[in-house]
Design a protein around this motif. Sequence first.
Motif, PDB file in Angstrom:
ATOM      1  N   GLN A   1       0.841  -1.208   0.000  1.00  0.00           N
ATOM      2  CA  GLN A   1       0.000   0.000   0.000  1.00  0.00           C
ATOM      3  C   GLN A   1       0.873   1.254   0.000  1.00  0.00           C
ATOM      4  N   ALA A   2       1.896   1.232   0.874  1.00  0.00           N
ATOM      5  CA  ALA A   2       2.780   2.405   0.989  1.00  0.00           C
ATOM      6  C   ALA A   2       3.568   2.614  -0.300  1.00  0.00           C
ATOM      7  N   LEU A   3       4.040   1.540  -0.912  1.00  0.00           N
ATOM      8  CA  LEU A   3       4.813   1.669  -2.158  1.00  0.00           C
ATOM      9  C   LEU A   3       3.943   2.238  -3.274  1.00  0.00           C
ATOM     10  N   ALA A   4       2.722   1.713  -3.378  1.00  0.00           N
ATOM     11  CA  ALA A   4       1.825   2.190  -4.445  1.00  0.00           C
ATOM     12  C   ALA A   4       1.442   3.634  -4.175  1.00  0.00           C
TER      13      ALA A   4
ATOM     14  N   GLN B   1       3.618   6.516  -5.351  1.00  0.00           N
ATOM     15  CA  GLN B   1       3.601   6.877  -6.777  1.00  0.00           C
ATOM     16  C   GLN B   1       2.192   7.160  -7.266  1.00  0.00           C
ATOM     17  N   ARG B   2       1.246   7.337  -6.302  1.00  0.00           N
ATOM     18  CA  ARG B   2      -0.158   7.536  -6.711  1.00  0.00           C
ATOM     19  C   ARG B   2      -0.579   6.495  -7.740  1.00  0.00           C
ATOM     20  N   GLU B   3      -0.245   5.263  -7.483  1.00  0.00           N
ATOM     21  CA  GLU B   3      -0.645   4.231  -8.442  1.00  0.00           C
ATOM     22  C   GLU B   3      -1.214   3.047  -7.676  1.00  0.00           C
TER      23      GLU B   3
ATOM     24  N   PHE C   1      13.381   6.752   0.785  1.00  0.00           N
ATOM     25  CA  PHE C   1      12.241   5.863   1.003  1.00  0.00           C
ATOM     26  C   PHE C   1      12.700   4.403   1.013  1.00  0.00           C
ATOM     27  N   SER C   2      13.569   4.072   0.065  1.00  0.00           N
ATOM     28  CA  SER C   2      14.053   2.692  -0.033  1.00  0.00           C
ATOM     29  C   SER C   2      14.834   2.304   1.223  1.00  0.00           C
ATOM     30  N   ARG C   3      15.667   3.247   1.708  1.00  0.00           N
ATOM     31  CA  ARG C   3      16.472   2.976   2.920  1.00  0.00           C
ATOM     32  C   ARG C   3      15.546   2.740   4.107  1.00  0.00           C
ATOM     33  N   GLN C   4      14.484   3.569   4.232  1.00  0.00           N
ATOM     34  CA  GLN C   4      13.550   3.431   5.343  1.00  0.00           C
ATOM     35  C   GLN C   4      12.773   2.121   5.243  1.00  0.00           C
TER      36      GLN C   4
ATOM     37  N   PHE D   1       4.114   5.357   6.129  1.00  0.00           N
ATOM     38  CA  PHE D   1       3.111   6.045   5.306  1.00  0.00           C
ATOM     39  C   PHE D   1       3.409   7.533   5.189  1.00  0.00           C
ATOM     40  N   ASP D   2       4.033   8.094   6.219  1.00  0.00           N
ATOM     41  CA  ASP D   2       4.449   9.502   6.103  1.00  0.00           C
ATOM     42  C   ASP D   2       5.486   9.635   4.993  1.00  0.00           C
ATOM     43  N   LEU D   3       6.406   8.686   4.954  1.00  0.00           N
ATOM     44  CA  LEU D   3       7.439   8.701   3.912  1.00  0.00           C
ATOM     45  C   LEU D   3       6.828   8.501   2.544  1.00  0.00           C
TER      46      LEU D   3
END
Length: 482
Positions: free
Chosen positions: A396-399, A402-404, A441-444, A464-466
Amino acid sequence: MCRQARGKRPEEGKHTLLTNRKVRILGAIVGVVLLALAGLALAGLALDKNREPSRGDVRVSIEQLEHRQVRVVYRTKKAIRWLNFGALAGQYREVGWRFEGGGFRIVATDNGDSIERIDGRKFNEVSLIASPHLVRLKKEYQPLSEYGEGGVMIYTGHFSPMTENGGRANVTFDFTPRERGEVVAFGDHAARLENWRSPTAHPAFVYMGSLEPVETSDVMAVVDPTAPPWIIDEFDRLTPLAFSHLATVFGFSLETKPNLFLTVSGYDQEGRLSYSGDALPGQFQITLEGASWLESSKKAVDIFRLSTIHEAVHLWQARAHPRADEEAPWIHEGAADAIAAQAMLTLGLWNAQDYETNLDAAHDECAIELKKGSLAGAQQRGDYRALYACGQVISQALAGAQRESTASFWRAFIIQVSDGEGYTADDLYDFVAIRAGDQEFSRQLRYFVETPHARPEVEIDKLFDLSAASRDNAPLAPAKAR
Ligand SMILES: [Zn+2]
């Protein structure tokens, strides 16, 4: 031919009238001919036994017997000292395999099990009777299981020998169902399969029994007729809907028509509503257990729809497979849950509230699960629910970043990793950094996965903030994303 023929050799007797020298020459000629015939006979025997020369180094003949048992005969081209098999829970082979004629034993090894002769000598054939395991093996494909009335389901992976260095041996299978039964695997359904290999070059589910497969435009299905009618109706309605939706959101259709196996049991277990799904490239299996499946309650319908779409998502995900089974299963399991939830909303099987409730439940369950340790260690600990719930939260956070949708994230991820040896968690972190245009984002995300958290719910909110921060930096995309 010649055995029979050998049996019938008396016609030679009729010729005793000849001279001594002639008799000796004739005898020698007959002797040579007989020798040649014997040689041919032996070769013929081998041919007869296997009908046609084996394409593999090992030929595995599986014959269905009564009481859900099967006879398994291994024939190897070269004489060997051990027949090695991969690891399998519950000491299944030691408990469930019985050798015919004795002289052999199962030995546990570092990487699994091994069949060897008790006297240590080489062999190129061994025959055994395999029985289903008494209880369902956890987090394993069931080697041999009951399937509908008088039928069995085999997972070839647990019957396939391994090479000395742990790879899958070059194996072909023969499958012989009981009388008037059929064998079904992928698009194949026949009275017998010989010298068979899985079209996906991967272990597979193979059904033997009397159930007729039903072919629709989407699947080749073997459905247990004792399944409640609402389940069969629901399945017939849901599959075309879900498959066309997934083909759209993933941007491709499946190459081979998938196999679906649906079976039910445990009607004597009041209050039980268990759904087990197993997916393999090009196949998925649904096992429903418990009396609560008899009624089409909202809960039963929801679980059936969501879980069946989850399993179907794996058919599309199979284009990008993990490098190893134990490689970060939260990546594909969580995404399958996220894509299935989004499909339920898009297909109108859920309203926005149902969808929100599902996401919140995943958040809560993930926070509870991560109190037991890091996500990266969940599989090792046996905390399988963490893989699904936290995997969904991460998807969910990854999508969202990118608003996708999660499916369009995966569409791009598949393109990124599908021609390799299989993806790893590092491939996902690298891909996230590429898409976000920075490493933060990736590091977190890696920190979230690999670290045991004292207050997981705080870490989930941080993620989710990130994701939101990354989104605000991301170029505008269609507004469907959370
Ligand atoms: Zn799954």
